[in-house]
Design an enzyme around this catalytic site. Structure first.
Site, PDB file in Angstrom:
ATOM      1  N   GLU A   1      -9.630  -2.119   5.382  1.00  0.00           N
ATOM      2  CA  GLU A   1     -10.094  -1.905   6.713  1.00  0.00           C
ATOM      3  C   GLU A   1     -11.368  -2.953   6.901  1.00  0.00           C
ATOM      4  OE1 GLU A   1      -8.656  -0.311   8.562  1.00  0.00           O
ATOM      5  OE2 GLU A   1      -7.853   1.509   7.987  1.00  0.00           O
TER       6      GLU A   1
ATOM      7  N   ASP B   1       0.871  -1.288  -0.073  1.00  0.00           N
ATOM      8  CA  ASP B   1       0.070  -0.072   0.035  1.00  0.00           C
ATOM      9  C   ASP B   1       0.931   1.386   0.037  1.00  0.00           C
ATOM     10  OD1 ASP B   1       1.007  -0.355   2.479  1.00  0.00           O
ATOM     11  OD2 ASP B   1      -0.617  -1.081   3.564  1.00  0.00           O
TER      12      ASP B   1
ATOM     13  N   ASN C   1      -7.209  -3.353  14.440  1.00  0.00           N
ATOM     14  CA  ASN C   1      -8.707  -3.870  14.074  1.00  0.00           C
ATOM     15  C   ASN C   1      -8.566  -5.108  12.982  1.00  0.00           C
ATOM     16  OD1 ASN C   1      -7.815  -2.562  11.685  1.00  0.00           O
ATOM     17  ND2 ASN C   1      -9.150  -1.109  11.584  1.00  0.00           N
TER      18      ASN C   1
END
Ligand code: PGA
Length: 242
Positions: free
Chosen positions: A142, A67, A135
């Site tokens: 995400e 990324d 997370n």
């Protein structure tokens, strides 16, 4: 999923470095998927040490990074391109022509994502290195990202921006968007190595390994991959049931 638990971060980094070095020695034309963040820094230090001491060569190795932040040019000191040069590429004999990282400074993000997917499809990844977010994100995928996603523009959630704010002068400077390889691109790698260290990763590791795969924990998609090895230290493994 195979889980390897190490006493501490140093031993975990040395363990995974051995695997990468063997891969590169056995196939000097390997394609490696690389990650940024704090976790792989120890691995990169071991690769540099081995390169200096034993001469393992990366001349014909290709790398793809997961990324890059949108809005930061390659020479920005918080871009992932800059990070990779500082942490690894400047210290080994890799050719920057063989290094692929999405260009976050581009004016045409969509074209950049398409081109990255195209390059990935031409160059299957032998080993993909991953970290994991608190997370459960992998790359910047995400929670909620479909498991069949490919490289695309993504919005960073507040928690991820906060986790990464430590590298910037203020929270306002942390980019809001990134280009990230998708979960499908990650699952396409032959072997996936996920690294996690520290207590703050223990919940994410437990969910990834023990919960039913669900988009709420992107890393749980790895349960569907035939060859995943999780390298964790004792703290990150501390909430696993067995
Ligand atoms: P970290 O980040 O290695 O800095 O903890 C991991 C990630 O967010 O994927």
């Amino acid at each position: 999923m195979e889980i390897k638990v190490f006493k501490n971060y140093q031993e975990m980094s040395e363990g995974v470095a051995k695997l990468i070095i063997n891969q590169v020695i056995n196939n000097p034309q390997s394609t490696l998927g690389l990650a940024t963040g704090s976790t792989p820094i120890g691995l990169y230090q071991q690769l540099i040490k081995d390169h200096v001491e034993n001469g393992t060569s990366y001349k014909n190795v290709r790398t793809f990074n997961l990324d890059e932040y949108i809005g930061l040019s390659k020479d920005h000191n918080q871009s992932y391109f800059y990070f990779m040069k500082e942490q690894l590429f400047n210290h080994i004999d890799i050719s920057l022509d063989n290094v692929f990282i999405p260009d976050g400074g581009t004016h045409d993000v969509e074209a950049e994502c398409d081109a990255y997917n195209q390059k990935l499809s031409q160059s299957p990844i032998d080993i993909q290195i991953l970290g994991i977010g608190t997370n459960g994100h992998i790359g910047f995928n995400e929670p909620g990202t479909p498991f069949d996603s490919v490289t695309q523009k993504v919005e960073l959630v507040e928690g991820t921006r906060k986790d990464n704010a430590r590298f910037f002068d203020s929270m306002d400077e942390v980019p809001t968007h990134a280009i990230s390889m998708g979960i499908k691109n990650i699952l396409d790698a032959n072997v996936v190595i996920l690294l996690a260290s520290g207590k703050n990763k223990a919940d994410a590791i437990k969910t990834m390994v023990e919960a039913k795969p669900h988009v709420d924990c992107p890393a749980s998609a790895l349960q569907n991959h035939p060859h995943v090895i999780v390298y964790v230290d004792e703290e990150a493994a501390s909430k696993l049931s067995k």
